[in-house]
Design an enzyme around this catalytic site. Sequence first.
Site, PDB file in Angstrom:
ATOM      1  N   ALA A 277      -2.061   5.679   1.915  1.00 20.61           N
ATOM      2  CA  ALA A 277      -3.057   4.968   1.914  1.00 20.61           C
ATOM      3  C   ALA A 277      -3.393   3.769   2.999  1.00 20.61           C
ATOM      4  O   ALA A 277      -2.480   3.803   3.915  1.00 20.61           O
ATOM      5  CB  ALA A 277      -2.907   3.835   0.642  1.00 20.61           C
TER       6      ALA A 277
ATOM      7  N   LEU B 113       0.705  -1.030   0.227  1.00 21.48           N
ATOM      8  CA  LEU B 113       0.107   0.104  -0.158  1.00 21.48           C
ATOM      9  C   LEU B 113       0.847   0.989   0.012  1.00 21.48           C
ATOM     10  O   LEU B 113       1.914   1.222   0.741  1.00 21.48           O
ATOM     11  CB  LEU B 113      -0.925   0.134   1.363  1.00 21.48           C
ATOM     12  CG  LEU B 113      -2.339  -0.745   1.423  1.00 21.48           C
ATOM     13  CD1 LEU B 113      -2.769  -0.673   2.709  1.00 21.48           C
ATOM     14  CD2 LEU B 113      -3.249  -0.521   0.268  1.00 21.48           C
ATOM     15  N   ASP B 114       0.469   2.037  -0.807  1.00 20.42           N
ATOM     16  CA  ASP B 114       1.150   3.449  -0.696  1.00 20.42           C
ATOM     17  C   ASP B 114       1.338   3.998   0.595  1.00 20.42           C
ATOM     18  O   ASP B 114       0.281   3.758   1.386  1.00 20.42           O
ATOM     19  CB  ASP B 114       0.477   4.640  -1.618  1.00 20.42           C
ATOM     20  CG  ASP B 114       0.851   4.285  -3.130  1.00 20.42           C
ATOM     21  OD1 ASP B 114       1.507   3.465  -3.522  1.00 20.42           O
ATOM     22  OD2 ASP B 114      -0.058   4.554  -3.980  1.00 20.42           O
ATOM     23  N   PRO B 115       2.142   4.827   0.851  1.00 21.98           N
ATOM     24  CA  PRO B 115       2.296   5.528   2.336  1.00 21.98           C
ATOM     25  C   PRO B 115       1.165   6.166   3.031  1.00 21.98           C
ATOM     26  O   PRO B 115       0.655   6.149   4.046  1.00 21.98           O
ATOM     27  CB  PRO B 115       3.627   6.434   2.278  1.00 21.98           C
ATOM     28  CG  PRO B 115       4.348   5.780   1.348  1.00 21.98           C
ATOM     29  CD  PRO B 115       3.602   5.461   0.221  1.00 21.98           C
TER      30      PRO B 115
END
Length: 302
Positions: A50, A46-48
């Site tokens: 998200a 997951l992106d930071p």
Amino acid sequence: MGRRKKGRDISGWVVIDKPAGITSTSVVNKVRWAFDAKKAGHAGTLDPDATGVLAVALGEATKTVPYVTDAMKAYRFTVRLGQATNTDDADGEVLSESGTRPSDDEIAAALPALTGEIMQVPPKFSAVKIDGQRAYKLARDGEDVEIAARPLFVESLTLIERPDPDHVTLEMVCGKGGYVRAIARDLGEALGCFGHVRELRRIWSGPFDVEDGVTLEELEAVAKTDAIMDFLGPLEIGLADLPELPTTESGATKLRNGNPGMVIATDVQYGDEAWASLNGQAVAVGRYKAGELHPSRVFNTA
């Protein structure tokens, strides 16, 4: 002689409700520390910024990560209409703006083109490798990154709400390798108004649901105590999408040694991938062939 890894031989799955502002790797490191585990990994970055489901595997459960990574996933996300950014999310530099704002009907009409079997170009700021280097590193260095389109299966893309003219909240169910940021970007382009992701939450991933997730604060409160085991799910959860084939003691011994072992099969076809169990515990994953499982992965949990 290699350095021996510190920590306990512990296996299973931990479902984290990831907060914004932290990388997936940092979450894995925190979980590994809290359980004092020798080995840990996660199923799907997951992106930071998200939030939501980040399934962390410990010990032998790391061998089941590919089956969770390949599973379907669901995301709820908010698109900021009217702006395109270089990262396709709110952290990036605004590249283009538009005063056009589509109606709800126009948004709904554009969604079918982004569903089914589609070709998607990942964001320039992504972990995709180009000539051995990560795209985001090249983009940060100012290089003009060109990424080839990749196939993606989007099962559904649904308009959930329109809180205001500048924002629309969507829900997507897709297969492996999907970038929500690219969906937001492509939707904005299709509507002629530009767009980027403002908020993103993964609500389920394969067998794991965000409602079953634990926060890092809850985990840290019981770190390295017996109470933390309440948050550890069995290794077998990661095999939920594969058929289970019971085996015998002698079959399990053969499988654990890397040899074909007898299993009891019903609806499994020749050549199907499945997992063998002894008293409900995973022994091996492999291909079913004429009454036997030919192992590709063996679990050392006995």
